[in-house]
Design a protein around this motif. Structure first.
Motif, PDB file in Angstrom:
ATOM      1  N   TYR A 185       0.834  -1.268  -0.106  1.00 27.99           N
ATOM      2  CA  TYR A 185      -0.059   0.029  -0.450  1.00 27.99           C
ATOM      3  C   TYR A 185       0.910   1.662   0.521  1.00 27.99           C
ATOM      4  O   TYR A 185       0.856   2.284  -0.975  1.00 27.99           O
ATOM      5  CB  TYR A 185      -0.391   0.051   1.058  1.00 27.99           C
ATOM      6  N   LEU A 186       1.984   1.288   0.973  1.00 27.58           N
ATOM      7  CA  LEU A 186       2.380   2.364   1.328  1.00 27.58           C
ATOM      8  C   LEU A 186       3.355   2.948  -0.081  1.00 27.58           C
ATOM      9  O   LEU A 186       3.771   3.669  -0.678  1.00 27.58           O
ATOM     10  CB  LEU A 186       3.452   2.435   2.684  1.00 27.58           C
ATOM     11  N   HIS A 189       1.921   4.960  -2.970  1.00 33.09           N
ATOM     12  CA  HIS A 189       1.622   6.027  -2.514  1.00 33.09           C
ATOM     13  C   HIS A 189       2.982   6.841  -2.414  1.00 33.09           C
ATOM     14  O   HIS A 189       2.832   7.882  -1.497  1.00 33.09           O
ATOM     15  CB  HIS A 189       1.281   6.254  -1.172  1.00 33.09           C
ATOM     16  N   LYS A 192       4.015  10.719  -1.653  1.00 38.26           N
ATOM     17  CA  LYS A 192       3.518  11.328  -0.735  1.00 38.26           C
ATOM     18  C   LYS A 192       3.799  11.202   0.164  1.00 38.26           C
ATOM     19  O   LYS A 192       4.331  11.791   0.905  1.00 38.26           O
ATOM     20  CB  LYS A 192       1.917  10.840  -0.894  1.00 38.26           C
ATOM     21  N   LEU A 193       4.859   9.752   0.997  1.00 39.69           N
ATOM     22  CA  LEU A 193       5.377   9.770   1.735  1.00 39.69           C
ATOM     23  C   LEU A 193       6.691  10.854   2.253  1.00 39.69           C
ATOM     24  O   LEU A 193       7.550  11.438   0.976  1.00 39.69           O
ATOM     25  CB  LEU A 193       5.833   8.479   2.388  1.00 39.69           C
ATOM     26  N   ASP A 215       1.506  14.707   6.290  1.00 41.89           N
ATOM     27  CA  ASP A 215       1.085  13.845   4.630  1.00 41.89           C
ATOM     28  C   ASP A 215       1.668  12.980   4.747  1.00 41.89           C
ATOM     29  O   ASP A 215       0.276  11.881   4.556  1.00 41.89           O
ATOM     30  CB  ASP A 215       2.103  14.994   3.979  1.00 41.89           C
ATOM     31  N   THR A 216       1.860  12.599   5.467  1.00 38.38           N
ATOM     32  CA  THR A 216       2.408  10.884   5.650  1.00 38.38           C
ATOM     33  C   THR A 216       1.584   9.832   5.933  1.00 38.38           C
ATOM     34  O   THR A 216       0.416   9.364   6.029  1.00 38.38           O
ATOM     35  CB  THR A 216       3.599  10.481   5.721  1.00 38.38           C
ATOM     36  N   VAL A 219      -1.580   9.417   3.952  1.00 41.56           N
ATOM     37  CA  VAL A 219      -1.808   8.558   3.630  1.00 41.56           C
ATOM     38  C   VAL A 219      -2.401   7.665   4.182  1.00 41.56           C
ATOM     39  O   VAL A 219      -3.584   6.250   3.550  1.00 41.56           O
ATOM     40  CB  VAL A 219      -0.174   8.480   2.980  1.00 41.56           C
TER      41      VAL A 219
END
Ligand code: ATP
Ligand code: MG
Length: 429
Positions: A185-186, A189, A192-193, A215-216, A219
């Motif tokens: 999943y991460l 994204h 955006k981390l 921001d993290t 997510v």
């Protein structure tokens, strides 16, 4: 003073005006642990560096950047302990006291060292009281640890200011499956981390869950949840723990993002947090570590434990003004003697009284001085009573007994009757 003659940044002196509160806190915890059947263990403050790398995990904040590591004169790499569990596990293994399933319920107290940025509630030398239980694998013992701390907060008068957060990390297998799902999943994204989380995604992905980056965090809202990956055994264990906390009436909140900073946890993890101390809000934290002993070369041995930060809890007692009045008074009786003969008689009399009342806090004036100056010292000592030995008292073999805190007139007490008299008017701790 030159810098090299000052204490190291983040390492504090605990001054005489502060030690009564520390001793009250430590004494309260020690009595409680005694009453629940825990035994104290004392480990060295320095261990081989390898011990911490193996147990805490190479890719944790502690091992990556917080350890005080140095080479000793033999060229061995040693480290000032950053926490107590590793050394405690080493000690029980080295002495074979958990072998054959022997249960051990242990606690320790002492300084820990981490090279962090010093701030309120966060220091480079700080103190913990920690506790470890070996060879009890049910949720009943996890519950006991939490119940015991709950009682402690009650006794200290800070129960309303702390909150229990709970999570289960499952077994290493179910955590492994969860880790995979989380990484997948991460990774989707990744951009955006924050930078730190991108790095952790590769080294220690569960740690991304406790990021402070907004921001993290955004997510993470839709990220897979550990609760959905728990194996049946861990689920039953967690339910068993919650049922026991409910039975005793201990409130808790489930926090799926609670992963703890150390690698070795499994199943139960918990933290007691407060909003009274600013950013350093965790006062006690722990959990279960069923795989650690084996990971450190022992036979399979389950474990569960916690550690509390003494500085933060003492700070809480101060902030919430939960400081018992009686701990600041350290003298019950102050003996003043005038002249050489009286001084000698006073010394002998004081020792006789101490023989009979070993808990009496009796301070004998040192450094002679006028009537006025000795009396001032007696008053400043906080004593409830002054004893006075001058020429008149010497002639009659009595001692003047003077209440210093307003109650009653001075009277004369025969030397032989002094201990009995003091026993009636000083409540002894
Ligand atoms: P934090 O998230 O505050 O850094 P931690 O997870 O690193 O804490 P643990 O290793 O679990 O802390 O230690 C248990 C307790 O010891 C903490 O809950 C805290 O009360 C205390 N503690 C940890 N590090 C420090 C420090 N540098 N200074 C003072 N107390 C500390
Ligand atoms: Mg930390």
């Amino acid at each position: 003073m030159s810098k090299s003659l000052q204490a190291i940044r983040g390492m504090n002196d605990i001054l005489p005006e502060q030690t009564p509160l520390w001793r009250y806190f430590e004494g309260t915890v020690a009595r409680l642990l005694d009453n629940y059947g825990y035994k104290q263990i004392r480990m060295p403050i320095v261990e081989f560096t390898e011990l911490f790398k193996r147990s805490i995990g190479e890719v944790t904040d502690i091992v990556e950047k917080e350890m005080y590591t140095f080479e000793d004169r033999n060229g061995d790499s040693l480290t000032l302990r950053p926490e107590g569990t590793a050394a405690c596990v080493r000690a029980v293994l080295e002495h074979g006291i958990t072998g054959g399933g022997q249960v051990q319920k242990l606690w320790y107290i002492g300084p820990m060292f981490r090279h962090e940025r010093p701030q309120k509630g966060r220091y480079r030398q700080f103190h913990q009281i920690g506790l470890e239980v070996f060879n009890l694998d049910g949720p009943d013992i996890d519950a006991e640890l939490i119940i015991m701390t709950w009682r402690l907060w009650g006794e200290l008068g800070i129960r309303d200011a702390v909150k229990l957060e709970l999570n289960s990390l499952g077994t290493s297998e179910s955590r492994g499956r969860y880790r995979e799902a989380l990484v997948e999943y991460l990774s989707a994204h990744h951009d955006k981390l924050d930078e730190d989380s991108q790095r952790r995604l590769k080294t220690n992905p569960l740690r991304v869950l406790d990021t402070k980056n907004a921001d993290t965090q955004a997510v993470l809202v839709d990220a897979p949840k550990m609760a959905d990956y728990l194996d049946d055994e861990s689920r039953a264990h967690f339910e068993g723990l919650k049922a026991r906390l409910d039975a005793v009436g201990i409130p808790y909140v489930l926090n799926p993002k609670l992963v703890r900073g150390l690698d070795y946890y499994s199943k139960t993890v918990f933290e007691w947090v407060t909003d009274k101390l600013g950013a350093q809000g965790t006062v006690c934290a722990g959990g279960r570590y069923d795989g650690l002993v084996e990971q450190m070369g022992g036979k399979p041995t389950t474990g569960v434990g916690f550690a509390m930060g003494i500085e933060r809890l003492v700070l809480m007692l101060e902030t919430l003004e939960q400081i018992p009045a009686e701990i600041s008074r350290q003298v019950d009786v102050y003996l003043c003697a005038f002249g050489e003969q009286a001084e000698l008689a006073g010394l002998a009399l004081a020792e006789r009284v101490r023989d009979q009342l070993p808990n009496l806090r009796l301070q004998v004036n040192a450094g002679a001085g006028s009537f006025k100056s000795q009396f001032k010292k007696a008053d400043k000592s906080g004593a409830l009573y002054a004893l006075i030995l001058g020429d008149d008292e010497m002639a009659q073999q009595v001692v003047g007994f003077k209440p210093l805190r307003g109650q009653g007139e001075q009277q004369s007490i025969a030397w032989d009757a002094l201990a009995a008299h003091l026993a009636t008017c000083v409540v002894q701790g």
